[in-house]
Design a protein around this motif. Structure first.
Motif, PDB file in Angstrom:
ATOM      1  N   ARG A   2      20.795  14.711  15.983  1.00 42.14           N
ATOM      2  CA  ARG A   2      20.213  13.970  17.091  1.00 42.14           C
ATOM      3  C   ARG A   2      21.033  12.725  17.425  1.00 42.14           C
ATOM      4  O   ARG A   2      21.509  12.029  16.519  1.00 42.14           O
ATOM      5  N   CYS A   3      21.176  12.470  18.707  1.00 42.47           N
ATOM      6  CA  CYS A   3      21.898  11.283  19.183  1.00 42.47           C
ATOM      7  C   CYS A   3      21.219  10.009  18.690  1.00 42.47           C
ATOM      8  O   CYS A   3      19.999   9.913  18.668  1.00 42.47           O
ATOM      9  N   GLU A   4      22.026   9.023  18.289  1.00 38.74           N
ATOM     10  CA  GLU A   4      21.492   7.739  17.803  1.00 38.74           C
ATOM     11  C   GLU A   4      21.460   6.672  18.886  1.00 38.74           C
ATOM     12  O   GLU A   4      21.344   5.482  18.599  1.00 38.74           O
ATOM     13  N   GLN A  22      14.500   6.253  21.088  1.00 38.39           N
ATOM     14  CA  GLN A  22      15.709   6.979  20.745  1.00 38.39           C
ATOM     15  C   GLN A  22      15.962   8.104  21.737  1.00 38.39           C
ATOM     16  O   GLN A  22      15.038   8.775  22.186  1.00 38.39           O
ATOM     17  N   CYS A  23      17.214   8.273  22.090  1.00 38.72           N
ATOM     18  CA  CYS A  23      17.649   9.366  22.954  1.00 38.72           C
ATOM     19  C   CYS A  23      17.330  10.697  22.288  1.00 38.72           C
ATOM     20  O   CYS A  23      17.446  10.833  21.076  1.00 38.72           O
ATOM     21  N   GLY A  24      16.896  11.695  23.062  1.00 38.71           N
ATOM     22  CA  GLY A  24      16.510  12.972  22.484  1.00 38.71           C
ATOM     23  C   GLY A  24      17.586  14.043  22.523  1.00 38.71           C
ATOM     24  O   GLY A  24      17.363  15.174  22.099  1.00 38.71           O
ATOM     25  N   ASN A  25      18.769  13.693  23.029  1.00 37.74           N
ATOM     26  CA  ASN A  25      19.833  14.693  23.174  1.00 37.74           C
ATOM     27  C   ASN A  25      20.493  15.020  21.835  1.00 37.74           C
ATOM     28  O   ASN A  25      20.416  14.243  20.893  1.00 37.74           O
ATOM     29  N   ASP A  26      21.160  16.159  21.809  1.00 38.87           N
ATOM     30  CA  ASP A  26      21.990  16.500  20.656  1.00 38.87           C
ATOM     31  C   ASP A  26      23.295  15.725  20.742  1.00 38.87           C
ATOM     32  O   ASP A  26      23.871  15.570  21.817  1.00 38.87           O
ATOM     33  N   MET A  45      26.327  10.608  18.692  1.00 33.98           N
ATOM     34  CA  MET A  45      26.118  10.158  20.073  1.00 33.98           C
ATOM     35  C   MET A  45      26.322  11.330  21.031  1.00 33.98           C
ATOM     36  O   MET A  45      27.194  12.158  20.808  1.00 33.98           O
ATOM     37  N   CYS A  46      25.494  11.388  22.083  1.00 36.12           N
ATOM     38  CA  CYS A  46      25.683  12.417  23.105  1.00 36.12           C
ATOM     39  C   CYS A  46      26.627  11.889  24.183  1.00 36.12           C
ATOM     40  O   CYS A  46      26.939  10.698  24.222  1.00 36.12           O
ATOM     41  N   ASP A  47      27.063  12.783  25.080  1.00 34.60           N
ATOM     42  CA  ASP A  47      28.005  12.379  26.139  1.00 34.60           C
ATOM     43  C   ASP A  47      27.440  11.270  27.016  1.00 34.60           C
ATOM     44  O   ASP A  47      28.150  10.372  27.430  1.00 34.60           O
ATOM     45  N   VAL A  48      26.131  11.358  27.316  1.00 34.15           N
ATOM     46  CA  VAL A  48      25.499  10.391  28.212  1.00 34.15           C
ATOM     47  C   VAL A  48      25.538   8.992  27.601  1.00 34.15           C
ATOM     48  O   VAL A  48      25.943   8.017  28.243  1.00 34.15           O
ATOM     49  N   CYS A  49      25.140   8.888  26.321  1.00 37.59           N
ATOM     50  CA  CYS A  49      25.101   7.589  25.664  1.00 37.59           C
ATOM     51  C   CYS A  49      26.510   7.046  25.426  1.00 37.59           C
ATOM     52  O   CYS A  49      26.738   5.836  25.484  1.00 37.59           O
ATOM     53  N   TRP A  50      27.440   7.929  25.178  1.00 38.94           N
ATOM     54  CA  TRP A  50      28.828   7.523  24.998  1.00 38.94           C
ATOM     55  C   TRP A  50      29.325   6.837  26.271  1.00 38.94           C
ATOM     56  O   TRP A  50      29.891   5.751  26.236  1.00 38.94           O
TER      57      TRP A  50
HETATM   58 ZN   LIG Z   1      22.154  10.075  23.716  1.00 43.52          ZN
END
Ligand SMILES: [Zn+2]
Length: 67
Positions: A2-4, A22-26, A45-50
């Motif tokens: 899970r993304c942090e 917390q973000c729910g993405n992988d 981290m997922c692409d969006v949060c990155w």
């Molecule tokens: Zn994320």
């Protein structure tokens, strides 16, 4: 994994206290970042949060892709 990443919800137009969720993405990458002079290693981290981290001017020291 899970993304942090964490996002703030609430604020000016919301009643009650803003909170972080917390973000729910992988996660797709492991980031080593520096925030407030402190280094955090291998944060999932997922692409969006990155991308959001880059725009928020977070100092990304290293990015390791997850397969
Ligand atoms: Zn994320």
């Amino acid at each position: 994994m899970r993304c942090e990443g964490y996002r703030r919800y609430g604020g000016v137009f919301t009643l009650g206290t803003p909170h972080w969720e917390q973000c729910g993405n992988d996660a797709s990458v492991l980031l080593t970042v520096e925030q407030d002079g402190k280094v955090s290693e291998d944060l999932p981290m997922c692409d969006v949060c990155w991308e959001e981290g880059r725009q928020a001017k977070i100092n990304i020291i290293e990015a390791k892709p997850l397969l």
